[in-house]
Design a protein around this motif. Structure first.
Motif, mmCIF file in Angstrom:
data_model
loop_
_atom_site.group_PDB
_atom_site.id
_atom_site.type_symbol
_atom_site.label_atom_id
_atom_site.label_comp_id
_atom_site.label_asym_id
_atom_site.label_seq_id
_atom_site.Cartn_x
_atom_site.Cartn_y
_atom_site.Cartn_z
ATOM 1 N N ALA A 262 0.886 -1.143 0.204
ATOM 2 C CA ALA A 262 0.082 0.289 0.433
ATOM 3 C C ALA A 262 1.179 0.521 0.060
ATOM 4 C CB ALA A 262 -1.109 0.147 1.150
ATOM 5 N N LEU A 263 1.013 2.511 -1.053
ATOM 6 C CA LEU A 263 1.625 3.320 -1.159
ATOM 7 C C LEU A 263 0.649 4.421 -0.622
ATOM 8 C CD1 LEU A 263 2.838 2.992 -4.865
ATOM 9 C CD2 LEU A 263 3.974 2.524 -2.725
ATOM 10 N N VAL A 264 0.970 4.330 0.714
ATOM 11 C CA VAL A 264 0.270 5.581 1.573
ATOM 12 C C VAL A 264 1.239 7.355 1.330
ATOM 13 C CG1 VAL A 264 -0.830 6.115 3.569
ATOM 14 C CG2 VAL A 264 -0.426 3.740 2.910
ATOM 15 N N GLY A 265 2.572 7.020 1.853
ATOM 16 C CA GLY A 265 3.006 8.410 1.529
ATOM 17 C C GLY A 265 3.534 8.306 0.345
ATOM 18 N N ILE A 266 3.420 10.000 0.670
ATOM 19 C CA ILE A 266 2.825 11.029 -0.777
ATOM 20 C C ILE A 266 4.709 11.859 -1.337
ATOM 21 C CG2 ILE A 266 2.029 13.098 -2.418
ATOM 22 C CD1 ILE A 266 -0.267 12.520 0.112
ATOM 23 N N PRO A 267 5.235 10.634 -1.723
ATOM 24 C CA PRO A 267 6.434 10.688 -2.644
ATOM 25 C C PRO A 267 6.614 13.055 -2.569
ATOM 26 C CG PRO A 267 6.241 9.690 -3.432
ATOM 27 C CD PRO A 267 5.297 9.771 -2.445
ATOM 28 N N LEU A 268 8.159 13.177 -2.242
ATOM 29 C CA LEU A 268 7.352 14.864 -3.388
ATOM 30 C C LEU A 268 8.331 14.567 -4.791
ATOM 31 C CD1 LEU A 268 8.270 16.713 -0.100
ATOM 32 C CD2 LEU A 268 6.470 16.666 -0.582
ATOM 33 N N GLU A 269 8.963 13.813 -4.772
ATOM 34 C CA GLU A 269 9.669 13.916 -5.924
ATOM 35 C C GLU A 269 8.954 11.628 -7.058
ATOM 36 O OE1 GLU A 269 11.453 16.010 -7.879
ATOM 37 O OE2 GLU A 269 11.256 17.995 -6.100
ATOM 38 N N PRO A 270 9.131 11.796 -8.470
ATOM 39 C CA PRO A 270 9.377 10.885 -8.540
ATOM 40 C C PRO A 270 10.244 9.844 -8.278
ATOM 41 C CG PRO A 270 8.759 12.855 -10.368
ATOM 42 C CD PRO A 270 9.190 13.469 -8.855
ATOM 43 N N PHE A 271 9.686 8.732 -7.900
ATOM 44 C CA PHE A 271 10.671 7.432 -7.344
ATOM 45 C C PHE A 271 10.774 6.570 -8.257
ATOM 46 C CE2 PHE A 271 7.250 5.746 -5.414
ATOM 47 C CZ PHE A 271 8.259 4.713 -5.230
ATOM 48 N N ALA A 272 12.190 5.814 -8.599
ATOM 49 C CA ALA A 272 11.838 4.384 -9.344
ATOM 50 C C ALA A 272 11.222 3.678 -9.015
ATOM 51 C CB ALA A 272 12.819 4.379 -10.019
ATOM 52 N N PHE A 273 11.068 1.673 -8.423
ATOM 53 C CA PHE A 273 10.627 0.511 -8.388
ATOM 54 C C PHE A 273 10.640 -0.057 -9.727
ATOM 55 C CE2 PHE A 273 6.181 -1.009 -9.295
ATOM 56 C CZ PHE A 273 5.643 0.106 -9.591
ATOM 57 N N ASP A 274 11.554 -1.267 -8.649
ATOM 58 C CA ASP A 274 12.034 -2.503 -9.824
ATOM 59 C C ASP A 274 10.135 -3.774 -10.098
ATOM 60 O OD1 ASP A 274 12.903 -4.704 -10.472
ATOM 61 O OD2 ASP A 274 15.073 -4.721 -9.520
ATOM 62 N N VAL A 275 10.370 -2.947 -11.154
ATOM 63 C CA VAL A 275 8.339 -3.505 -11.970
ATOM 64 C C VAL A 275 8.886 -5.449 -11.779
ATOM 65 C CG1 VAL A 275 7.456 -3.671 -13.603
ATOM 66 C CG2 VAL A 275 8.717 -1.689 -13.357
ATOM 67 N N SER A 276 10.197 -5.202 -12.241
ATOM 68 C CA SER A 276 10.882 -7.370 -12.782
ATOM 69 C C SER A 276 10.131 -7.406 -10.905
ATOM 70 C CB SER A 276 11.759 -7.947 -12.838
ATOM 71 O OG SER A 276 12.506 -7.160 -12.681
ATOM 72 N N LYS A 277 11.036 -6.902 -10.004
ATOM 73 C CA LYS A 277 10.826 -7.747 -8.682
ATOM 74 C C LYS A 277 9.091 -7.849 -8.376
ATOM 75 C CE LYS A 277 14.677 -6.623 -6.162
ATOM 76 N NZ LYS A 277 15.894 -6.095 -4.816
ATOM 77 N N ALA A 278 8.378 -6.635 -8.264
ATOM 78 C CA ALA A 278 6.534 -7.209 -7.929
ATOM 79 C C ALA A 278 6.453 -7.873 -8.898
ATOM 80 C CB ALA A 278 6.724 -5.748 -8.279
ATOM 81 N N GLN A 279 6.951 -8.115 -10.275
ATOM 82 C CA GLN A 279 6.468 -9.114 -10.827
ATOM 83 C C GLN A 279 6.657 -10.863 -10.550
ATOM 84 O OE1 GLN A 279 7.993 -8.222 -14.292
ATOM 85 N NE2 GLN A 279 5.261 -7.446 -15.782
ATOM 86 N N VAL A 280 8.174 -10.689 -10.314
ATOM 87 C CA VAL A 280 7.692 -12.339 -9.880
ATOM 88 C C VAL A 280 6.654 -12.820 -8.405
ATOM 89 C CG1 VAL A 280 10.426 -13.033 -11.022
ATOM 90 C CG2 VAL A 280 9.998 -11.911 -8.881
ATOM 91 N N LYS A 281 7.294 -11.971 -8.109
ATOM 92 C CA LYS A 281 6.012 -12.540 -6.743
ATOM 93 C C LYS A 281 4.409 -12.036 -7.014
ATOM 94 C CE LYS A 281 8.952 -11.415 -3.076
ATOM 95 N NZ LYS A 281 9.714 -10.638 -1.637
ATOM 96 N N GLU A 282 4.362 -11.335 -8.150
ATOM 97 C CA GLU A 282 2.688 -11.372 -8.946
ATOM 98 C C GLU A 282 2.116 -9.586 -6.897
ATOM 99 O OE1 GLU A 282 -0.038 -14.323 -9.739
ATOM 100 O OE2 GLU A 282 1.170 -13.706 -11.877
ATOM 101 N N ALA A 283 3.017 -8.926 -7.328
ATOM 102 C CA ALA A 283 2.990 -8.086 -5.803
ATOM 103 C C ALA A 283 1.280 -7.033 -6.220
ATOM 104 C CB ALA A 283 3.396 -7.580 -6.563
ATOM 105 N N ARG A 284 0.648 -7.512 -5.648
ATOM 106 C CA ARG A 284 -0.531 -6.293 -5.693
ATOM 107 C C ARG A 284 -0.492 -4.870 -5.102
ATOM 108 N NH1 ARG A 284 -5.246 -7.356 -2.950
ATOM 109 N NH2 ARG A 284 -6.484 -5.362 -2.426
#
Ligand SMILES: [Zn+2]
Length: 345
Positions: A262-284
């Motif tokens: 759950a993305l609750v905190g609001i970042p003040l700048e855009p940030f990157a995350f690792d999509v493939s790490k999310a995919q191999v776990k089928e993260a929601r």
């Protein structure tokens, strides 16, 4: 009326303001009793803007509020003068498409207290729709009532990620929103919460909220604690409440296969995350913007004792010392969580 006004960036004054407010048939007039100081109020004070919302003219601050009904519109039957209430600060357009779909927090036309150009409620009275005004039981204080607003964010997050009984949760960031998210996650059924922060006094307080394991990421690895506590499986759900990009970088390492973020905190700048790490776990991944439909539940949990917000109210100021309250909140000591302002009765 005398109000706490943000004149422009870095300039606050307690002064007389004229606010014209007609009482519509479905409105109530409320005398404010307690108003919490939110990070967003402080950010408008110190930066003059949050993203696209820029303070261009003087604006009254404050949106976390509880008070007492003093007058009701002709079509209001569910509230009466004297009722003690808390208020949702966002008023959507009732006919908008988002509102009709039940997602009124996402209505692009929502008018939210102390978000430019809408005035907040650090002032004696406000007119508000009865539909966004919720009765407090007699044994729930105005101070607790003013905590319903931040708590609603945590309850909305726990609801959206569908916490299951027994879940192991991680909460990144032990600020006010991290704290209320801990309370909401535990109330929703989490068996334990692992919370991370860099400020030890916050972690000490967080540990008093229930079965909470704290990780000071200055000296400890959050991932290794999650690994240890989950026997290598990972957490069922991670609530990101810091908005701090480096804290979010490895977020998918923390969850179990099929886990949720759950993305609750609001970042003040855009940030990157690792999509493939999310995919191999089928993260929601669920993103959280304020809340919808959770005030009655939040009030009910405070009223029943399921959730105790009182330990989070660390500092109180009188309305006449509002400017001082904001100076204090600007340089928040690590042991402080929530500053509240008591309005004159
Ligand atoms: Zn707030």
């Amino acid at each position: 009326m005398e109000a706490l006004v943000l004149e422009r960036k870095d300039e606050l004054s307690l002064r007389d303001v004229f606010v014209e407010e007609a009482l519509g048939p479905r409105d109530v007039r409320i005398a404010l009793r307690t108003v919490g100081v939110c990070g967003s109020d402080v950010h408008y004070y110190t930066h003059g803007a949050i993203g696209p919302f820029v303070v261009k003219e003087p604006m009254i601050l404050g949106h976390e509020a509880a008070g007492q009904v003093v007058e009701v519109g002709s079509a209001v039957t569910e509230l009466k003068p004297g009722d003690r209430v808390c208020m949702e600060p966002g008023i959507p357009d009732p006919t908008s498409r988002a509102t009709r779909l039940g997602k009124y927090n996402l209505d692009p036309a929502v008018r939210f207290w102390a978000t430019p150009p809408v005035h907040g409620v650090l002032r004696p009275t406000v007119v508000h729709p009865a539909d966004f005004t919720f009765k407090l039981p007699d044994h729930v204080s105005f101070a607790e009532g003013a905590m319903v607003e931040p708590l609603a964010v945590g309850v909305h997050a726990a609801t959206k990620v569908q916490v299951q009984p027994g879940d192991l949760a991680v909460v990144i960031g032990a600020g006010p929103i991290g704290m209320v998210t801990i309370l909401a996650a535990l109330a929703a059924g989490c068996s334990r919460v692992i919370v991370s922060d860099i400020h030890e006094p916050k972690l000490v307080l967080a540990r008093t909220l229930g079965p909470v394991i704290s990780v000071n990421v200055r000296s400890q690895s959050l991932l290794s604690v999650v690994t240890r506590e989950s026997d290598g499986w990972g957490a069922d759900v991670v609530f990101e409440c810091s908005g701090y990009p480096p804290a979010m970088a490895d977020i998918f390492d923390l969850i179990c296969p099929g886990g949720k973020v759950a993305l609750v905190g609001i970042p003040l700048e855009p940030f990157a995350f690792d999509v493939s790490k999310a995919q191999v776990k089928e993260a929601r991944v669920e993103s959280i913007f304020r809340y919808a439909h959770v005030y009655p539940r939040a009030v009910a949990m405070i009223a029943s004792g399921k959730i105790d917000v009182k330990p989070l109210i660390t500092d109180r100021f009188a309305f006449k010392d509002s400017v001082e309250a904001f100076e204090f909140a600007k340089a928040m000591p690590p042991a402080s969580v929530k500053v509240q302002i008591d309005m004159p009765a």
